[in-house]
Write a protein that holds these residues in place. Structure first.
Motif, PDB file in Angstrom:
ATOM      1  N   PRO A   1       0.798  -1.228   0.000  1.00  0.00           N
ATOM      2  CA  PRO A   1       0.000   0.000   0.000  1.00  0.00           C
ATOM      3  C   PRO A   1       0.831   1.279   0.000  1.00  0.00           C
ATOM      4  N   THR A   2       2.120   1.187   0.327  1.00  0.00           N
ATOM      5  CA  THR A   2       2.906   2.422   0.422  1.00  0.00           C
ATOM      6  C   THR A   2       3.804   2.640  -0.797  1.00  0.00           C
ATOM      7  N   SER A   3       3.661   1.787  -1.818  1.00  0.00           N
ATOM      8  CA  SER A   3       4.670   1.839  -2.883  1.00  0.00           C
ATOM      9  C   SER A   3       4.663   3.146  -3.679  1.00  0.00           C
ATOM     10  N   SER A   4       3.527   3.860  -3.696  1.00  0.00           N
ATOM     11  CA  SER A   4       3.540   5.117  -4.456  1.00  0.00           C
ATOM     12  C   SER A   4       3.652   6.334  -3.536  1.00  0.00           C
ATOM     13  N   LEU A   5       4.007   6.096  -2.272  1.00  0.00           N
ATOM     14  CA  LEU A   5       4.042   7.207  -1.318  1.00  0.00           C
ATOM     15  C   LEU A   5       5.467   7.654  -0.982  1.00  0.00           C
ATOM     16  N   ASP A   6       5.585   8.931  -0.636  1.00  0.00           N
ATOM     17  CA  ASP A   6       6.882   9.424  -0.159  1.00  0.00           C
ATOM     18  C   ASP A   6       7.099   8.860   1.253  1.00  0.00           C
ATOM     19  N   PRO A   7       8.334   8.896   1.772  1.00  0.00           N
ATOM     20  CA  PRO A   7       8.621   8.247   3.053  1.00  0.00           C
ATOM     21  C   PRO A   7       7.752   8.732   4.221  1.00  0.00           C
ATOM     22  N   VAL A   8       7.457  10.037   4.256  1.00  0.00           N
ATOM     23  CA  VAL A   8       6.658  10.550   5.381  1.00  0.00           C
ATOM     24  C   VAL A   8       5.217  10.033   5.288  1.00  0.00           C
ATOM     25  N   SER A   9       4.619  10.101   4.092  1.00  0.00           N
ATOM     26  CA  SER A   9       3.251   9.594   3.933  1.00  0.00           C
ATOM     27  C   SER A   9       3.210   8.096   4.175  1.00  0.00           C
ATOM     28  N   ALA A  10       4.281   7.396   3.765  1.00  0.00           N
ATOM     29  CA  ALA A  10       4.327   5.939   3.958  1.00  0.00           C
ATOM     30  C   ALA A  10       4.313   5.619   5.450  1.00  0.00           C
TER      31      ALA A  10
END
Ligand SMILES: Nc1ncnc2c1ncn2[C@@H]1O[C@H](COP(=O)(O)OP(=O)(O)OP(=O)(O)O)[C@@H](O)[C@H]1O
Ligand SMILES: [Mg+2]
Length: 281
Positions: free
Chosen positions: A170-179
């Motif tokens: 679920p975090t593959s398209s997110l920047d590190p903070v959003s992830a």
């Protein structure tokens, strides 16, 4: 109670000449937090599709073995019933959002279930609150950030009140903070609301300290399934797993003389420091 039971599971997609997964056995307790890792193409998505019934109901191919979700055989249960037991969030939230507003998106599957209007309103409120996205309710899902979209996708799955939440990178398209923010929300769903969680991820650092079990797949099989502390004692880098740096440091310290006798491999900086204090005392 084992809420997920997988017995000798195999699946070969139609048009291919190999089993994407084979000989998979897995049992997960209600309330467990399980992280699924492994190289690209090892079969993580295929396994998750088997757990929510997309396989064999939507994907054609050869299916062997069986999958029991909360006691129900996935082959004998239609996907719309299964999705109330095991909700799935995909890698790309765009595939899961389509309505004009966030709240309409969350309400849509509930309307399909034919639930009373009041119950729908309550569940939408509950799901928005759970993910902390009440202020997004009137927004169009298409104008949201990737992290916000992913939260809306999770909220719409949770509104079905599943006992199990399946998340495919679920975090593959997110920047590190959003992830990190999303992972925190997922951990909270497990810790505070008792949801059973199975999440496939490449970036393990933030996730792994909270995992009850780590499952590592390779070549369509589960080759490790255990407490991550036990698994990460061994060298598993060849399975395409990015382990937390703190694990590497602890292992290296052990290797060069065992001067720091960590009883368990620490999975976070906090665990590392408390292990160090214990050893120096
Ligand atoms: N719809 C499909 N039709 C045919 N073959 C497929 C299909 N989906 C996946 N496969 C094949 O099944 C195998 C397992 O793929 P899967 O997508 O489950 O791996 P994965 O571990 O999720 O990989 P990634 O980390 O890249 O997401 C691969 O060889 C893949 O090419
Ligand atoms: Mg995948």
């Amino acid at each position: 109670m084992k809420i997920i039971k997988v017995k000798d599971l195999g699946f070969k997609y139609a048009g291919t000449d190999f089993y994407a997964i084979r000989g998979v056995n897995l049992e997960i307790d209600e309330g467990e937090f399980v992280v699924l890792a492994g190289k690209s193409g090892c079969g993580k998505t295929t396994l998750l599709r088997c757990l929510n019934g997309l396989i064999p109901h939507f994907y054609e191919g050869e299916f062997e073995g069986r999958v029991l979700i909360d006691g129900v055989d996935t082959r004998e249960c239609p996907p719309h019933i299964l999705s109330q037991k095991a909700g799935m969030v995909f890698q790309n939230p765009d595939n899961q959002l389509f309505a004009l507003s966030v709240e309409a998106d969350i309400a849509f599957p509930l309307e399909n279930l034919g639930l009373p209007r009041e119950e729908i309103r309550d569940r939408v409120e509950w799901a928005l609150k759970l993910l902390g996205i009440e202020e997004l309710r009137k927004r169009s899902p298409f104008e949201l950030s990737a992290g916000q979209k992913q939260k809306v996708a999770i909220a719409s799955v949770l509104a079905m009140k599943p006992k199990i939440l399946l998340l495919d990178e679920p975090t593959s398209s997110l920047d590190p903070v959003s992830a990190k923010n999303l992972i925190d929300a997922i951990i909270d769903l497990n810790r505070r609301h008792g949801l059973t969680i199975l999440i496939s991820e490449h970036r393990l650092t933030h996730l792994i300290p909270h995992a009850d079990k780590l499952a590592i797949m390779d070549g369509g099989r589960i080759i490790y399934f255990d407490d991550p502390r036990r698994i990460l004692k061994e060298d598993v880098l060849m399975y395409g797993i990015s382990i937390p740096r703190v694990v590497e440091v602890a292992r290296e310290m052990r290797r060069i003389g065992g001067c720091i006798p960590f009883r368990d491999i620490p999975l976070s900086v906090e665990e590392f420091i408390s292990g160090l204090k214990g050893a120096l005392r």
